[in-house]
Design a protein around this motif. Structure first.
Motif, PDB file in Angstrom:
ATOM      1  N   TRP A  65     -32.800  -3.880   4.655  1.00 25.54           N
ATOM      2  CA  TRP A  65     -33.268  -2.624   4.051  1.00 25.54           C
ATOM      3  C   TRP A  65     -33.161  -1.472   5.056  1.00 25.54           C
ATOM      4  CZ3 TRP A  65     -34.469  -0.994  -0.714  1.00 25.54           C
ATOM      5  CH2 TRP A  65     -35.185   0.197  -0.841  1.00 25.54           C
TER       6      TRP A  65
ATOM      7  N   ARG B 260     -27.510 -15.957   5.651  1.00 26.66           N
ATOM      8  CA  ARG B 260     -28.424 -14.813   5.689  1.00 26.66           C
ATOM      9  C   ARG B 260     -27.768 -13.551   6.209  1.00 26.66           C
ATOM     10  NH1 ARG B 260     -33.959 -17.816   7.757  1.00 26.66           N
ATOM     11  NH2 ARG B 260     -34.478 -18.736   5.762  1.00 26.66           N
TER      12      ARG B 260
ATOM     13  N   ASN C 267     -34.685  -9.583   5.207  1.00 29.90           N
ATOM     14  CA  ASN C 267     -34.654  -8.606   4.121  1.00 29.90           C
ATOM     15  C   ASN C 267     -35.079  -7.218   4.612  1.00 29.90           C
ATOM     16  OD1 ASN C 267     -33.794 -10.471   2.232  1.00 29.90           O
ATOM     17  ND2 ASN C 267     -35.857 -11.022   1.594  1.00 29.90           N
TER      18      ASN C 267
ATOM     19  N   PRO D  51     -40.466  -6.107   1.786  1.00 32.14           N
ATOM     20  CA  PRO D  51     -39.540  -5.822   2.889  1.00 32.14           C
ATOM     21  C   PRO D  51     -39.297  -4.343   3.114  1.00 32.14           C
ATOM     22  CG  PRO D  51     -38.736  -7.671   1.592  1.00 32.14           C
ATOM     23  CD  PRO D  51     -39.938  -7.125   0.859  1.00 32.14           C
TER      24      PRO D  51
ATOM     25  N   ARG E 181     -26.428 -10.651   3.970  1.00 29.65           N
ATOM     26  CA  ARG E 181     -27.253  -9.535   3.494  1.00 29.65           C
ATOM     27  C   ARG E 181     -27.038  -8.301   4.380  1.00 29.65           C
ATOM     28  NH1 ARG E 181     -32.931 -12.858   3.155  1.00 29.65           N
ATOM     29  NH2 ARG E 181     -31.983 -14.842   2.568  1.00 29.65           N
TER      30      ARG E 181
ATOM     31  N   ASP F  91     -37.084 -15.161   6.034  1.00 31.60           N
ATOM     32  CA  ASP F  91     -36.420 -14.346   5.021  1.00 31.60           C
ATOM     33  C   ASP F  91     -36.971 -12.928   4.984  1.00 31.60           C
ATOM     34  OD1 ASP F  91     -34.478 -15.982   4.004  1.00 31.60           O
ATOM     35  OD2 ASP F  91     -35.752 -16.861   2.467  1.00 31.60           O
TER      36      ASP F  91
END
Length: 913
Positions: A153, A179, A149, A113, A182, A145
């Motif tokens: 990031w 999700r 991610n 990612p 995150r 996913d």
């Protein structure tokens, strides 16, 4: 076939059955406080404060329309939009919708990612370098996913980017990972909007927007009947004239949205309904128009698309020509209402027309009405290709499908359990837990799955006892026995309470089965590497390295774990040049996406070797990035030495000391090394003596015991023993250094250094100085910090022997080397010792770790773009850090800053952020 209507249709804003509908005057559907939240986020993003806005609501609550409203209000922003698709498991699907050009993946699955995030940054710079950017994702709960991610990031490192991330999400069932959390964790600025039903006034506004003026009581009745659900309200308004609704005492009952769709599609001509069903069965994404037309009767497609588009059931794109069902809810309703037999027949037709293997197998599986072992084998074979690429998510998906159509019960069960093993390696613990529901916890294969997935999958106790129980069973297939043996050995090693011989016996029994299993391959190789460190001499373990590996760049991806193994053993035997080359190649592959993020710990290993070989600034960059990807409690502590951050280091070492009886000898070796380095840097004789007295018993035990020490441990232990008045132990360490095989280039010089220290300790000043001369004359000494230490000690010894000129020369050389390294405590101490008048300097400049990384690369001559690429940040964030440092250092630009850093590197002090 000609498609005469496409261009005209694609230029109109096609309606979707997702409210609120904008026809006629502007309809204001949300309260002022919501718009204030939205405008606050837009303002923050516009002022270079990256912000995340999450819009949460049930289906039909207006999330999609609010995202469109946000895009309209974000004036001057470049907008990139994407959506999560319910049946799309393709990695980085969202990023691809944004036009991100990703590397092709590797033999280790999809790119990491953080690598994908950097390519996303490059895409943003490409489309809007000087403009703020709005990234929109609708239905994030369905997004892959990998994209989530990568987006997290990006947000984490977007310190000075004019970026707004707006996502729409639905509520998910309890126990399902949320999700968007995150993004909340990653974002410094975060707003959450929860959408409920429409108010009576908003329903009235919708009715009025249709060009009908009705009493407010009609809107109130409609609101009460639908609970204010926008999707149901607009469905009724689509089906009925508002005036007709006003004349009814009892309103029609849209019990579910599917019923509304059924009513609408019931009036469609058969060819039109056939096209809609075909698109719904095919998938949720854009479908190439020629491919769709190829499965329909000739000359029926153009008219059918026009009808469906006018009804708001189909969306059309002109270039390249494509169609898709207008909304996921519509597609779901159409799919479920398509008769089962017809649905399977459509899947079969699509499968026969699809060239991509994965998609073809998906449709064949959906078309299956009974066990089909030929299809099961094909799905299994495709899963194995994904498994070889380490694409565990895809492997799990196709193994699960293979199990569903396998006729033989044992094989069906095996494929299901193998799919859970692959899921555990994603990792997706919640899915593993769900997949184990209903299976006996005493089943050997279930125990193996739980051990691989970890405690989070429902393993309530240590895995060692259950795995031992599996191995005690007599009727057990070799694959399960092998997996259980490898995982048991891995658990024993991590527990730290079992001897190396005990762990070796378990692992050797598994290896003797001759099974090659990719699910536990990493566990098997890493456990073997570390077990051998406990029970083999460095020379014996080095002999186990595959001699055919050769140039690290030539090592194939499939054998990448052997590259890491060689680097690990090379560090142990002190061949740091070998380890450096191997780890640099691993990190190159990690950065390019050829290795998965699971291999990010290679960054810590690289940073450690860079630190030992004198490139402290590169070490800092490697370890800082490694800490963000795969936190390590040990290696980043080395960075604190040069910064003089002794309080932080002391706290970390105290924690290690408290666990010294429970940590591995390898970790204890690093603990001793750090402890000696810290005491030496302080120049506190009392602290040195205390360290020596505390450690000398352990030094003797290791030298007398079965665990063969590393060469670096021998050097640290020799110094500590002398501080503890145990010169005999120091002499043994010096002898062992010289006898080490293979012999590191620096070992002989360090052995002479220890012997010089022994002579000095015994009061033999001339012998100490002459022995130190031998150590200093060894050009093979390749560890800059230790060479500087030797020069510092040589200055002291030469002075005691009356050679004052040579003593000052050595002290000057030590100061120069410490300054190049950035070893601030030594620079300050030696400068004071030389008693030179302090040069006029600016006050110390306190900078953060990230600012230090940027400064290091700036001094190395890198451009903004190169620095951004190296640190996985945007060019705007590079500018943000440089601007901060300009202000701190009182300079006006990058050239002045880099010149100052070259002339007086000791001015820049790294502090905790």
């Amino acid at each position: 076939m000609a498609f005469s209507g496409w261009t005209r249709l694609s230029r109109t804003r096609l309606g979707r059955v997702s409210p609120p509908v904008r026809e006629g005057p502007h309809v204001r559907l949300w309260h002022d406080d919501l718009f204030q939240q939205v405008d606050t986020c837009i303002a923050r993003a516009r002022s270079a404060q990256c912000c995340v806005l999450v819009v949460d609501g049930e289906p039909g609550s207006g999330k999609t329309t609010l995202l469109e409203e946000i895009a309209e209000r974000a004036e001057g922003f470049t907008v990139l939009s994407a959506e999560g698709l319910a049946d799309d498991s393709f990695p980085f699907s969202v990023l691809l919708q944004w036009g991100v050009d990703l590397p092709p993946g590797s033999g280790n699955g999809p790119v990491a990612p953080f690598v994908a995030a950097q390519h996303l940054r490059e895409r943003l710079d490409q489309v809007a370098f000087d403009q703020p950017v709005l990234l929109c994702v609708d239905d994030l709960q369905w997004a892959d996913d990998e994209s989530v991610n990568a987006l997290a990031w990006l947000v984490t490192r977007a310190l000075a980017d004019r970026l707004l991330v707006a996502v729409g999400v639905r509520r998910v069932p309890r126990g399902t990972p949320v999700r968007w959390q995150r993004l909340r964790t990653a974002a410094k600025h975060f707003e959450f909007v929860e959408l409920g039903g429409l108010s009576v006034d908003q329903v009235h506004a919708l009715v009025t927007a249709r060009g009908r003026h009705v009493p407010r009581e009609v809107a109130a009745n409609l609101h009460r009947h639908t609970d204010g659900n926008p999707l149901y309200v607009t469905a009724l308004l689509d089906e009925h004239d508002p005036a007709d609704l006003a004349g009814r005492e009892l309103l029609p009952a849209p019990a579910a949205f599917a019923d509304a769709i059924r009513q609408r599609t019931a009036r469609l001509p058969d060819p039109v309904l056939e096209l809609l069903r075909l698109c719904a069965v095919w998938g949720s994404g854009w479908l190439p128009l020629p491919a769709v037309a190829g499965l329909m009767p000739a000359d029926s497609v153009t008219e059918a698309v026009e009808v469906l588009a006018e009804h708001g059931l189909l969306s059309v794109r002109a270039e390249p020509a494509a169609v898709r069902v207008a909304h996921a809810l519509i597609r779901a309703a159409i799919y479920e209402q398509t008769p089962l037999g017809l649905r399977r027949a459509l899947h079969e037709r699509i499968a026969n027309a699809t060239t991509e293997t994965g998609a073809m197998l998906d449709h064949r599986l959906a078309a299956a009405s009974a066990y089909d072992d030929v299809l099961a084998d094909a799905l299994d074979a495709y899963a194995q290709t994904s498994r070889r690429r380490h694409d565990w998510r895809q492997a799990a998906r196709y193994l699960r499908g293979a199990g569903e159509v396998t006729s033989e019960p044992k094989l069906r069960r095996r494929r299901h359990l193998d799919s859970l093993l692959a899921t555990a390696l994603v990792p997706d613990v919640e899915s593993v837990r769900s997949g184990l529901t209903g299976l006996s916890p005493d089943d050997p294969n279930v125990i193996v799955v739980r051990a691989l997935a970890g405690r989070g999958a429902g393993l309530s106790s240590d895995p060692i006892a259950p795995l031992r129980g599996v191995l005690e069973r007599t009727e057990l297939d070799d694959v399960t026995r092998y997996r259980a043996g490898v995982l048991l050995a891995d658990a024993m090693l991590r527990a730290g309470t079992y001897s190396a011989d005990e762990t070796h016996r378990v692992l050797a029994a598994a290896e003797a089965l001759g099974v090659a299993d990719p699910y536990v391959l990493f566990h098997a190789r890493s456990t073997r590497t570390f077990v051998d460190q406990h029970r083999m001499s460095p020379a014996a373990q080095w002999a186990t390295v595959d001699a055919s590996l050769g140039d690290p760049a030539a090592v194939p991806a499939a054998a990448g774990y052997e590259l890491g193994r060689r680097a690990t053993i090379a560090v142990r035997v002190g061949l740091y040049e070998v380890a450096l080359a191997d780890l640099q190649e691993m990190v190159r592959r990690l950065r390019s996406g050829e290795l998965s993020q699971a291999e990010a710990r290679a960054l810590h290993g690289l940073g450690f070797v860079q630190w030992l070989t004198g490139d402290w600034q590169a070490a800092r960059i490697s370890m800082n990035l490694g800490t963000q990807l795969a936190p390590d409690p040990l290696y980043p502590l080395y960075l604190l030495i040069g910064d003089g951050r002794f309080e932080e280091l002391d706290a970390a070492l105290s924690a290690l000391d408290a666990r010294r009886d429970r940590i591995s000898p390898i970790t204890n070796s690093n603990r001793l090394h750090l402890t000696v380095l810290r005491a030496h840097a302080s120049a506190d004789r009392g602290l040195m003596r205390a360290v020596g007295e505390r450690e000398r018993g352990g030094v003797a035990a290791v030298l007398d015991g079965p665990f063969p020490p590393t060469v670096l441990w021998l050097l640290s232990a020799g110094v500590a023993a002398l501080w503890g008045d145990a010169a005999d132990l120091t002499a043994r360490c010096a002898d062992a250094l010289e006898a080490a095989r293979p012999t590191p280039t620096w070992a002989a010089s360090c052995a002479s250094w220890l012997r010089a220290l022994i002579a000095e300790h015994r009061g033999q000043a001339e012998l100490a100085a002459s022995t130190m001369d031998l150590a200093m004359d060894d050009s093979a000494m390749s560890l800059p910090l230790f060479r500087a230490h030797m020069q510092l000690d040589h200055a002291r010894m030469a002075g005691r022997a009356g050679r004052t000129t040579r003593a000052r020369e050595s002290l000057e050389q030590a100061l120069s080397r410490y300054r190049r390294l950035g070893a601030t405590p030594y620079v300050e101490r030696i400068t004071a010792q030389l008693a030179r008048p302090p040069a006029p300097t600016s006050p110390a400049v306190a900078i953060t770790d990230r600012e230090r990384d940027v400064l290091t690369l700036l001094v190395a001559g890198m451009s903004y773009a190169q620095i951004a690429s190296e640190l996985f940040i945007s060019q705007k964030t590079v500018g943000y850090h440089l601007s901060n440092m300009y202000a701190k250092a009182d300079v006006s630009g990058r050239h002045q800053l880099s010149d100052l850093a070259r002339r007086q590197p000791e001015l820049f002090r790294t502090v905790a952020a």
